[in-house]
Design a protein around this motif. Structure first.
Motif, short mmCIF file in Angstrom:
data_model
loop_
_atom_site.label_atom_id
_atom_site.label_comp_id
_atom_site.label_asym_id
_atom_site.label_seq_id
_atom_site.Cartn_x
_atom_site.Cartn_y
_atom_site.Cartn_z
N GLN A 173 -13.25 3.65 1.54
CA GLN A 173 -11.97 4.38 1.63
C GLN A 173 -11.32 4.55 0.26
O GLN A 173 -10.74 5.58 -0.05
CB GLN A 173 -11.01 3.57 2.51
CG GLN A 173 -11.40 3.55 3.94
CD GLN A 173 -10.25 4.08 4.82
OE1 GLN A 173 -9.27 4.64 4.35
NE2 GLN A 173 -10.40 3.89 6.10
N PHE A 174 -11.44 3.51 -0.56
CA PHE A 174 -10.82 3.59 -1.89
C PHE A 174 -11.51 4.67 -2.74
O PHE A 174 -10.86 5.44 -3.43
CB PHE A 174 -10.90 2.24 -2.62
CG PHE A 174 -10.06 1.15 -1.99
CD1 PHE A 174 -8.98 1.47 -1.17
CD2 PHE A 174 -10.32 -0.19 -2.22
CE1 PHE A 174 -8.20 0.48 -0.57
CE2 PHE A 174 -9.55 -1.19 -1.64
CZ PHE A 174 -8.48 -0.86 -0.82
N LEU A 175 -12.84 4.72 -2.64
CA LEU A 175 -13.58 5.71 -3.44
C LEU A 175 -13.24 7.13 -2.95
O LEU A 175 -13.12 8.06 -3.74
CB LEU A 175 -15.08 5.44 -3.38
CG LEU A 175 -15.49 4.08 -4.00
CD1 LEU A 175 -16.98 3.82 -3.79
CD2 LEU A 175 -15.13 4.01 -5.49
N LYS A 176 -13.04 7.25 -1.65
CA LYS A 176 -12.64 8.55 -1.10
C LYS A 176 -11.24 8.94 -1.62
O LYS A 176 -10.99 10.08 -2.00
CB LYS A 176 -12.64 8.46 0.43
CG LYS A 176 -12.50 9.76 1.13
CD LYS A 176 -12.87 9.59 2.60
CE LYS A 176 -12.22 10.66 3.43
NZ LYS A 176 -12.16 10.30 4.85
N THR A 177 -10.34 7.94 -1.65
CA THR A 177 -8.99 8.18 -2.16
C THR A 177 -9.05 8.70 -3.59
O THR A 177 -8.39 9.67 -3.95
CB THR A 177 -8.18 6.85 -2.11
OG1 THR A 177 -8.10 6.44 -0.76
CG2 THR A 177 -6.79 7.01 -2.67
#
Ligand SMILES: C[S@@+](CC[C@H](N)C(=O)[O-])C[C@H]1O[C@@H](n2cnc3c(N)ncnc32)[C@H](O)[C@@H]1O
Length: 250
Positions: A173-177
């Protein structure tokens, strides 16, 4: 401009020393410190945030130290430039990390603090209001949180408390953010031995243009915080932390 941090810290002391003596809080600071030092790898804040003394020690001693550390890291990384309108603070505790970041930015972003500890959420609500921030809190498990678009994310001293599977899901999720153009800031202690995850997270952050740093700052603590530090036999003249950062401009 008056330092809102100092006013918040004074108010924190008044709030928590209304029910407990300085010596009671000092003993709890020592108890928390030995939990942090001795149980490094299996620290669960469930055990930390139980009991009035330990809660007061966390709120009026550790949370202000976390605030100062986050503020210095944010300044060093120039991380408050062009923030999205909302900061999501995962495992917000008493609210210090998200608040420290929000106060560095103009216009001030809103904060959404997420935690599973209801006492901490009440404190976070109070922190946001004392600091004049627009903040809301939500009782939820960060392991199943979905990160909305156009939201900056901070997780300070939280990720190490999670299991491997939830950590892997959150990293995704963080990398997507980051790929959507919003910043992510992860902070953990330098002293604590982090099991394998930090190095692989650092590699993932670097692969998307982010960075991995160890920070040390010499800070002149407010007098009363200095007094508690000394009385508890600690020494926070230097505050330290490691941070993973990915965001615009890195
Ligand atoms: C060490 S405290 C850090 C608090 C705050 N971020 C700070 O820097 O002062 C960790 C926080 O994460 C919260 N936490 C840990 N695991 C969680 C989970 N699975 N879901 C929600 N909150 C969690 C705890 O309740 C606690 O408030």
């Amino acid at each position: 401009m008056p330092d809102l941090f100092l006013a918040w810290h004074e108010a924190l002391e008044k709030r928590h020393l209304a029910a407990l003596t300085f010596q009671e809080v000092r003993r709890s600071v020592q108890a928390l410190s030995s939990i942090y030092v001795e149980n490094r790898e299996r620290l669960d804040s469930g055990a930390v945030l139980n009991g009035a003394g330990k809660r007061a020690a966390f709120a009026m001693f550790y949370a202000p130290l976390h605030f100062l550390l986050v503020r210095e890291i944010v300044r060093s990384l120039d991380a408050a430039r062009s923030l999205p309108p909302t900061i999501l603070d995962l495992g917000c505790g008493t609210g210090s990390a998200g608040a420290a970041w929000a106060l560095e930015s103009e216009p001030r972003p809103r904060i959404l603090g997420i935690d599973r500890n209801t006492w901490a959420l009440e404190e976070a609500r109070w922190t946001y209001s004392k600091l004049g921030l627009q903040g809301t809190v939500r009782s939820a498990d960060v392991r199943s949180t979905r990160i909305p678009a156009d939201t900056a994310v901070i997780a300070a001293f939280t990720i190490n408390e999670l299991d491997d599977e939830s950590r892997a899901r959150l990293l995704g999720q963080f990398l997507k953010t980051v790929s959507r153009g919003a910043p992510v800031l992860i902070i953990e202690p330098i002293a604590r031995r982090l099991t394998s995850w930090w190095e692989s997270w650092a590699a993932s952050f670097k692969a998307v243009g982010g960075r991995d740093d160890r920070w040390r700052f010499n800070i002149d603590l407010p007098e009363r915080l200095k007094l508690m530090d000394k009385a508890a036999g600690l020494d926070h003249r230097e505050i330290t932390g490691r941070a993973l950062w990915a965001g615009p401009g890195n």
